[in-house]
Every structure is written in C-alpha cells, then in structure tokens.
Design an enzyme around this catalytic site. Structure first.
Site, short mmCIF file in Angstrom:
data_model
loop_
_atom_site.label_atom_id
_atom_site.label_comp_id
_atom_site.label_asym_id
_atom_site.label_seq_id
_atom_site.Cartn_x
_atom_site.Cartn_y
_atom_site.Cartn_z
N SER A 98 -8.62 7.20 5.85
CA SER A 98 -9.44 5.98 5.91
C SER A 98 -8.69 4.84 6.59
CB SER A 98 -9.92 5.58 4.50
OG SER A 98 -8.83 5.30 3.66
N ILE A 150 10.50 10.75 6.64
CA ILE A 150 10.71 10.87 8.09
C ILE A 150 12.15 11.31 8.34
CG2 ILE A 150 10.67 9.64 10.30
CD1 ILE A 150 7.88 10.07 8.98
N HIS A 204 2.76 0.70 1.89
CA HIS A 204 2.93 1.20 0.52
C HIS A 204 1.98 0.43 -0.39
CE1 HIS A 204 5.01 3.21 -2.73
NE2 HIS A 204 5.01 2.07 -3.38
N GLU A 224 -5.23 -3.30 2.26
CA GLU A 224 -4.77 -2.43 3.34
C GLU A 224 -5.66 -2.57 4.56
OE1 GLU A 224 -2.97 1.17 0.53
OE2 GLU A 224 -4.77 1.54 1.70
#
Length: 189
Positions: A14, A89, A105, A175
C-alpha cells in the site's frame, strides 16, 4: 535529470502504491522496478496495476546482495526506498548505495525498533506499554535494524482505549501523508 527509485516491499504494497501515485505527475522521478522477497506478496498485483515490472529475489539473494546490486545497476537505480520490506539490508547493497537507502518504521524510534518489530507487533507493543503517542520514523538504513540516522518523525496520539488496530490506522495515515513528501524533499535537495 531524472532520479530512478527502486521500491523494496515484502507485503501488500500500500505504501508502494501511494508513493508511485504521489510521483505520477512529477517527471523528474522514475520507478523502473519493484523488488520483493516474496513471490506471493500483493505488491506484485499493485505493480502490475501501476505498469511497473516487479521481481522476486530469494531471501538468500538479498542476504548475499550481489544479484540485487547487479539488477539495480542494470536499471541505473539512484535511490532505494523500503516500503514494508522486512529483511535486513546486506553489506554489498549498503556499500553500493551509501546514504541512498531509506526506510519507514511504524513507531517513534528508538522506541519499538529492532529485529521482529514490524507491523502489528509494533502497534501491540505500543498499546501494551501504555504509550501516549506513537507515529512514524523515516530513517537512513545501516547494518542494524532501525538504527540509521533519523530523517523525519511524525506523531499521533494513542488513547487509553485504543487497540493495536486503531493505532495501526493512525500510523498508516501518517505514512501515506508524509513518506512521499519526505522522499521528494530528500531527492530534490
């Protein structure tokens, strides 16, 4: 000059869709591909609808990093945005893209970060801890989970009767509102 951005996602995507839509009328940004570590992640459906090629690489490929770097170089990628990507990563990727990888986050770091702290686990921990606020942290990625330099934070209130689902909903709104703008600001400077 066009900045080529790759999006990494492990789930529904999303945030990926929101970011791509935000940049859809900005000609100096391109999204040549989306990468995932899960072939069944819904982000692949979203990528199809957005007309962006998406690839699945194995967890091992991401851990080793070389195939990922090779694919990114092949597509002339300038910047990496993690949008619900759950793997750490690896060094080869970090070395190929120093200070060019960011993550979002779903809490106010340094609280509620680290291995295993993602998605609903974070919101549950926030509610159980009796926190009065939560939010988002956008940060650079380094070799440790959620420890890179913080770029931006936004807060939301956590009410006494809020469930983890209520908190998740408030955090998602932050977000969607802030992540694309922060990316644009970072890459426009």
């Amino acid at each position: 000059m066009t900045t080529k951005i790759v999006l990494f996602a492990s789930g529904s995507g999303s945030n990926v869709e929101n970011i791509v839509n935000y940049f859809s009328n900005k000609s100096n940004f391109e999204f040549p591909l989306i990468l995932s570590n899960k072939s069944d992640a819904f982000v692949h459906e979203r990528a199809k609808n957005l007309n962006i090629p998406s690839y699945t690489l194995s967890n091992e490929d991401f851990r080793e990093g070389y195939k990922v770097v090779s694919l990114l170089k092949e597509h002339n990628i300038d910047f990496i945005v993690l949008a619900g990507f759950l793997l750490k990563i690896s060094s080869p990727i970090l070395e190929a893209y120093p200070n060019k990888i960011i993550n979002i986050h779903p809490a106010l770091l340094p609280k509620f970060g680290g291995k295993g702290m993602y998605g609903d686990y974070v919101h549950k921990a926030v509610v159980e801890a009796g926190e009065e606020e939560s939010g988002i942290t956008i940060h650079y990625v380094n070799e440790n989970y959620d420890e890179g330099n913080i770029i931006f934070q936004a807060k939301c209130e956590v009410l006494k009767n809020d469930t983890p689902e209520n908190v998740a909903s408030k955090v998602h709104q932050l977000e969607y509102l802030h992540y694309p703008k922060v990316i644009e600001n970072l890459l426009s400077n």
